[in-house]
Each structure stands twice: as C-alpha cells, then as structure tokens.
Design a protein around this motif. Structure first.
Motif, PDB file in Angstrom:
ATOM      1  N   THR A 123       0.866  -1.183   0.000  1.00  0.00           N
ATOM      2  CA  THR A 123       0.000   0.000   0.000  1.00  0.00           C
ATOM      3  C   THR A 123       0.899   1.228   0.000  1.00  0.00           C
ATOM      4  OG1 THR A 123      -1.724  -1.146   1.252  1.00  0.00           O
ATOM      5  CG2 THR A 123      -1.823   1.263   1.198  1.00  0.00           C
ATOM      6  N   LEU A 124       0.683   2.103  -0.977  1.00  0.00           N
ATOM      7  CA  LEU A 124       1.456   3.339  -1.052  1.00  0.00           C
ATOM      8  C   LEU A 124       0.565   4.497  -0.651  1.00  0.00           C
ATOM      9  CD1 LEU A 124       4.201   4.624  -1.909  1.00  0.00           C
ATOM     10  CD2 LEU A 124       3.084   5.160  -4.090  1.00  0.00           C
ATOM     11  N   TYR A 125       1.007   5.256   0.337  1.00  0.00           N
ATOM     12  CA  TYR A 125       0.298   6.441   0.800  1.00  0.00           C
ATOM     13  C   TYR A 125       0.916   7.664   0.122  1.00  0.00           C
ATOM     14  CZ  TYR A 125      -1.660   3.543   4.525  1.00  0.00           C
ATOM     15  OH  TYR A 125      -2.332   2.568   5.222  1.00  0.00           O
ATOM     16  N   GLY A 126       0.078   8.467  -0.533  1.00  0.00           N
ATOM     17  CA  GLY A 126       0.595   9.648  -1.190  1.00  0.00           C
ATOM     18  C   GLY A 126      -0.490  10.396  -1.930  1.00  0.00           C
ATOM     19  N   HIS A 127      -0.059  11.314  -2.795  1.00  0.00           N
ATOM     20  CA  HIS A 127      -0.993  12.078  -3.625  1.00  0.00           C
ATOM     21  C   HIS A 127      -0.448  12.110  -5.044  1.00  0.00           C
ATOM     22  CE1 HIS A 127      -3.356  15.359  -5.314  1.00  0.00           C
ATOM     23  NE2 HIS A 127      -4.210  15.148  -4.323  1.00  0.00           N
ATOM     24  N   TYR A 174      -6.611   7.485   5.959  1.00  0.00           N
ATOM     25  CA  TYR A 174      -5.260   7.307   5.440  1.00  0.00           C
ATOM     26  C   TYR A 174      -4.310   8.328   6.064  1.00  0.00           C
ATOM     27  CZ  TYR A 174      -7.458   4.372   1.846  1.00  0.00           C
ATOM     28  OH  TYR A 174      -8.163   3.394   1.186  1.00  0.00           O
ATOM     29  N   GLY A 175      -4.781   9.550   6.203  1.00  0.00           N
ATOM     30  CA  GLY A 175      -3.967  10.571   6.842  1.00  0.00           C
ATOM     31  C   GLY A 175      -3.657  10.223   8.283  1.00  0.00           C
ATOM     32  N   GLU A 176      -4.651   9.662   8.979  1.00  0.00           N
ATOM     33  CA  GLU A 176      -4.441   9.277  10.372  1.00  0.00           C
ATOM     34  C   GLU A 176      -3.398   8.167  10.483  1.00  0.00           C
ATOM     35  OE1 GLU A 176      -8.345   8.204  11.617  1.00  0.00           O
ATOM     36  OE2 GLU A 176      -9.107  10.280  11.570  1.00  0.00           O
ATOM     37  N   VAL A 234       7.626  11.780  10.617  1.00  0.00           N
ATOM     38  CA  VAL A 234       7.234  13.196  10.661  1.00  0.00           C
ATOM     39  C   VAL A 234       5.936  13.447   9.901  1.00  0.00           C
ATOM     40  CG1 VAL A 234       9.548  14.095  11.034  1.00  0.00           C
ATOM     41  CG2 VAL A 234       8.780  13.678   8.699  1.00  0.00           C
ATOM     42  N   GLY A 235       5.196  12.385   9.611  1.00  0.00           N
ATOM     43  CA  GLY A 235       3.901  12.535   8.966  1.00  0.00           C
ATOM     44  C   GLY A 235       3.957  12.949   7.512  1.00  0.00           C
ATOM     45  N   LYS A 236       5.093  12.675   6.836  1.00  0.00           N
ATOM     46  CA  LYS A 236       5.227  13.055   5.430  1.00  0.00           C
ATOM     47  C   LYS A 236       5.078  11.843   4.531  1.00  0.00           C
ATOM     48  CE  LYS A 236       7.965  17.258   5.960  1.00  0.00           C
ATOM     49  NZ  LYS A 236       9.187  17.994   5.518  1.00  0.00           N
ATOM     50  N   TYR A 239       7.914   1.799   5.300  1.00  0.00           N
ATOM     51  CA  TYR A 239       9.085   2.444   4.708  1.00  0.00           C
ATOM     52  C   TYR A 239       8.693   3.850   4.269  1.00  0.00           C
ATOM     53  CZ  TYR A 239      10.521  -2.407   4.643  1.00  0.00           C
ATOM     54  OH  TYR A 239      10.796  -3.689   5.027  1.00  0.00           O
ATOM     55  N   THR A 240       9.486   4.827   4.675  1.00  0.00           N
ATOM     56  CA  THR A 240       9.249   6.208   4.273  1.00  0.00           C
ATOM     57  C   THR A 240      10.483   6.729   3.536  1.00  0.00           C
ATOM     58  OG1 THR A 240      10.052   7.058   6.392  1.00  0.00           O
ATOM     59  CG2 THR A 240       7.688   6.644   6.202  1.00  0.00           C
TER      60      THR A 240
END
Length: 220
Positions: free
Chosen positions: A4-8, A40-42, A50-52, A63-64
C-alpha cells in the motif's frame, strides 16, 4: 507482498515511488491522502516519523522516503531488474544523482513554488525566487555537461536516478524553463516523459493541475 502506497498523485516524491512500482509492474493499493480519506492521513501520521509522504506499507512493514522505498523494492524483488544495484562505484553514482535531483533540482523548485502559496508566503520574496532560479541554472549547466546524449542519467539502464529526475525536471521546467542552451538536458527530460511508467504518473496527476500555485503551463 501486500503493498500500500500512501501519497498524492500530484506530489513529486509520490511520483518517484510510483514510477518504481510501475517499472517493476507490482500490484499495490494507492491510499489517496485527501479530505475524502481521513483514515489514510491518520495512519500516515501514526506511522511516519514526521507525517510526510510517500509511505509504503508492505504487510505492516513501513518504509518512508522515496529513495528508501525504491531501495526496499529492489531488495524485495530480486527477480526484477534493479533500480539501484550492487555495492559498486556505478551504484554510488546512481545514489549521488538521486540526491542531486532531489536536493538541487527539486529543492529550489519547491522553494519557488512555496513562495507562491499565500498561506505560507503572503508576499513572494522576489530576491529569494531569483536566487533559487540561479541555483537551477547552475545545476542545469552541470547536467548539460554530464548527462549522456542518449539513454538514462547513469548510463544505459533506467535507475533510481531517473525515478528522481522525472518529477524534479518535470516541475523545475514549469517554474524555470530549461533554456535553449541546454539541449541535452531538454532531450533527457523528453525521454523521461515518454517512458511508460513516467507517462502513467504524469497522467495520474493531470486532474490536480489546478492546484499548482503558479498556474500549470499548457504543456506536457
């Protein structure tokens, strides 16, 4: 792998990770970070240092940082062409170019964009904008003299360096167009945008171009 990739889609560093996933033809879920998906933001806030974003979740392993995500994907898919490589001088050069595109192309680009976001900078600092454009000119000149005439940033193989270069040069040319005196750099940017994985990232971001603070140019 359960990825799962979190992003915009409009985020340059999300692009960088997306390009790697597309290059490797890996199935994944895209967790869109927007007002319609607060969950997803939560989760990002809870798991990212750092929430990025981007952030990759592989079955609970987090992994960030886009470069680290790509390094992880290489290790997790030994059967697929690598985007980084082994512990050789060639690999060090790939990593060097990755940092160069992130820090010295995308860095000034983001500073210029930030000067045009009203809630961050009510009045743009024109002197700072001029300094950042001068920094881009300096790195454009370096790239013009170091990029190969054909192929990719570090040679014949598409690598991590190109994953970093694509979003960096895409947006940099929007805020400070690559001048005619840099034809090799312009040709490299065109090759990047023609590559299927990158074209896919560009197309995925098209619906969000109205968000670009300077006004997206009628190109690309």
């Amino acid at each position: 792998m359960t990825l799962t990739l979190y992003g915009h889609p409009f985020s340059s560093y999300t692009w960088k990770a997306l390009i790697a996933l597309y290059e490797k033809d890996l199935p994944f879920t895209f967790a869109m970070l927007d007002g319609e998906h607060p969950e997803y933001g939560e989760r990002l806030t809870a798991l990212s240092p750092v929430g990025k974003f981007p952030m990759l979740d592989d079955g609970g392993n987090i992994y960030t940082e886009a470069s680290i995500i790509i390094e992880y994907l290489d290790r997790a898919t030994p059967d697929k062409p690598p985007l980084v490589g082994d512990a050789s001088d060639a690999t060090l050069y790939i990593r060097f170019l990755d940092r160069l595109f992130d820090n010295y192309v995308m860095g000034p680009t983001q500073e210029i964009v930030g000067q045009h976001i009203p809630f961050l900078t009510p009045v743009p600092d024109e002197a700072r904008i001029a300094r950042e454009k001068a920094a881009l000119d300096k790195i454009y000149a370096w790239l013009e003299s170091h990029l190969p005439e054909q192929g990719w940033a570090a040679g014949d193989r598409f690598t991590l360096a190109d994953c970093a270069a694509a979003p960096s040069l895409f947006y940099a040319d929007w805020v400070h167009p690559i001048a005619a005196e840099y034809p090799r750099l312009a040709a490299y940017r065109a090759r990047l945008l023609a590559r299927p994985s990158i074209a896919r990232a560009v197309d995925g971001a098209r619906p969000y171009r109205h968000l670009f603070p300077l006004g997206a140019p009628d190109k690309d």
